[in-house]
Design an enzyme around this catalytic site. Sequence first.
Site, PDB file in Angstrom:
ATOM      1  CG  ASN A   9      -1.655   1.184   1.423  1.00 54.78           C
ATOM      2  OD1 ASN A   9      -1.802   2.106   0.705  1.00 54.78           O
ATOM      3  ND2 ASN A   9      -2.433   1.381   2.637  1.00 54.78           N
ATOM      4  CD1 TRP A  10       3.533   0.983  -2.790  1.00 56.54           C
ATOM      5  CD2 TRP A  10       3.450   2.017  -4.677  1.00 56.54           C
ATOM      6  NE1 TRP A  10       3.943   0.078  -3.610  1.00 56.54           N
ATOM      7  CE2 TRP A  10       4.277   0.680  -4.806  1.00 56.54           C
ATOM      8  CE3 TRP A  10       3.918   2.854  -5.813  1.00 56.54           C
ATOM      9  CZ2 TRP A  10       4.934   0.221  -6.034  1.00 56.54           C
ATOM     10  CZ3 TRP A  10       4.187   2.568  -6.808  1.00 56.54           C
ATOM     11  CH2 TRP A  10       4.869   1.249  -7.044  1.00 56.54           C
ATOM     12  CE  LYS A  11      -0.239   3.318   4.917  1.00 58.93           C
ATOM     13  NZ  LYS A  11      -0.028   3.108   6.462  1.00 58.93           N
ATOM     14  CG  HIS A  95      -5.887   1.753   5.487  1.00 61.15           C
ATOM     15  ND1 HIS A  95      -5.234   2.798   5.895  1.00 61.15           N
ATOM     16  CD2 HIS A  95      -4.738   0.887   5.160  1.00 61.15           C
ATOM     17  CE1 HIS A  95      -4.173   2.346   6.567  1.00 61.15           C
ATOM     18  NE2 HIS A  95      -3.844   1.387   5.894  1.00 61.15           N
ATOM     19  CD  GLU A  97      -3.068   5.466   6.826  1.00 65.89           C
ATOM     20  OE1 GLU A  97      -2.791   5.389   5.656  1.00 65.89           O
ATOM     21  OE2 GLU A  97      -1.890   4.765   7.393  1.00 65.89           O
ATOM     22  CD  GLU A 167      -3.134  -2.501   7.156  1.00 65.76           C
ATOM     23  OE1 GLU A 167      -2.179  -2.940   6.794  1.00 65.76           O
ATOM     24  OE2 GLU A 167      -3.851  -1.653   7.034  1.00 65.76           O
ATOM     25  N   GLY A 173       2.841   2.185  11.002  1.00 65.92           N
ATOM     26  CA  GLY A 173       3.663   3.313  10.815  1.00 65.92           C
ATOM     27  C   GLY A 173       4.689   3.693  11.976  1.00 65.92           C
ATOM     28  CB  SER A 212       5.486  -1.992  11.890  1.00 63.04           C
ATOM     29  OG  SER A 212       5.056  -0.308  12.258  1.00 63.04           O
ATOM     30  N   GLY A 233       2.885  -1.218   4.546  1.00 63.22           N
ATOM     31  CA  GLY A 233       2.892   0.260   4.066  1.00 63.22           C
ATOM     32  C   GLY A 233       4.397   0.865   3.618  1.00 63.22           C
ATOM     33  N   GLY A 234       4.887   1.389   4.671  1.00 65.47           N
ATOM     34  CA  GLY A 234       6.405   2.096   4.540  1.00 65.47           C
ATOM     35  C   GLY A 234       7.407   1.098   3.867  1.00 65.47           C
TER      36      GLY A 234
HETATM   37  P1  13P Z   1       3.225   0.400   7.838  1.00 67.16           P
HETATM   38  O1  13P Z   1       3.631  -1.085   6.964  1.00 67.16           O
HETATM   39  O2  13P Z   1       3.961   1.565   7.087  1.00 67.16           O
HETATM   40  O3  13P Z   1       3.060   0.296   9.324  1.00 67.16           O
HETATM   41  O4  13P Z   1       1.466   0.745   7.157  1.00 67.16           O
HETATM   42  C1  13P Z   1       0.739  -0.392   7.204  1.00 67.16           C
HETATM   43  C2  13P Z   1      -0.479  -0.173   6.243  1.00 67.16           C
HETATM   44  O5  13P Z   1      -1.257   0.766   6.779  1.00 67.16           O
HETATM   45  C3  13P Z   1      -0.781  -0.747   5.183  1.00 67.16           C
HETATM   46  O6  13P Z   1      -1.940  -0.667   4.637  1.00 67.16           O
END
Ligand code: 13P
Length: 251
Positions: A9-11, A95, A97, A167, A173, A212, A233-234
């Site tokens: 997920n590149w956000k 998600h 967020e 998640e 994050g 993470s 994510g990251g």
């Molecule tokens: P991180 O891997 O950056 O913690 O993010 C997880 C995430 O929200 C994937 O959708």
Amino acid sequence: MRLKIIAGNWKMNKTTPEATELARGLIASVGQTERPRVVICPPYTALSEVAKTLKGSSIFLGAQNMYFKESGAYTGEIAPSMLLTIGVAYVILGHSERREYFAESDSIVNEKVKLALKTGLIPIVCVGEKLPDREKGLTEEVIAVQIDGSLAGLGEEEIRKIVIAYEPVWAIGTGKTATPEMAQQVHSFIRKRLRERFAAGAETISILYGGSVNAENAAGLMNQDDIDGALVGGASLKIDQFIGIIRSSGK
Ligand code: 13P
């Protein structure tokens, strides 16, 4: 045997040229990998170009969101058919967020899941508790409400087509990952809940862990019985990290 999926997920990261460059790098390293299934979810603006870049590779394309209407006067929104026709196969829905910053409720997520399935997209439905929920011992209660609400009204056949991502919000994050045992406990609870609601359909659903995940902790998480992959994510923005996760995840 459940499909193992590693999804990135590149956000809200990567311009279109940056996104195509990252996609090209992934193709060079894992572009023919059939197992695990690799999915990347760039921002909307890069989807078309990344779709062209991915042609002929084994990597699937996903979007990070969609609207719950097929078309119409919804300024700024994106319909699922728009995604499907440019080559998107998966869509992340609910998600944390989106739930937190854009007030997405379980019933909105439910509308989106139904329309995604009707359109032919595979929803990756996200659930997860916040830190105060966990501290109060309410994790399972919160997850149950999210699962029941987000998947309300689906039949056993439909449920076979979806992917779930657990998640924990406190792990996103933050560098704090759930231990493999903590994650397995919730994954197993999710599958039990799905089994109660959807009978045999629950056995084949891939349940991904997110929060993470990196190349160092992925193998321990992926070894658990009910963890069928990761939503990253990251670390999905760093090519060596993402490839490390894919390689250590098993098939
Ligand atoms: P991180 O891997 O950056 O913690 O993010 C997880 C995430 O929200 C994937 O959708």
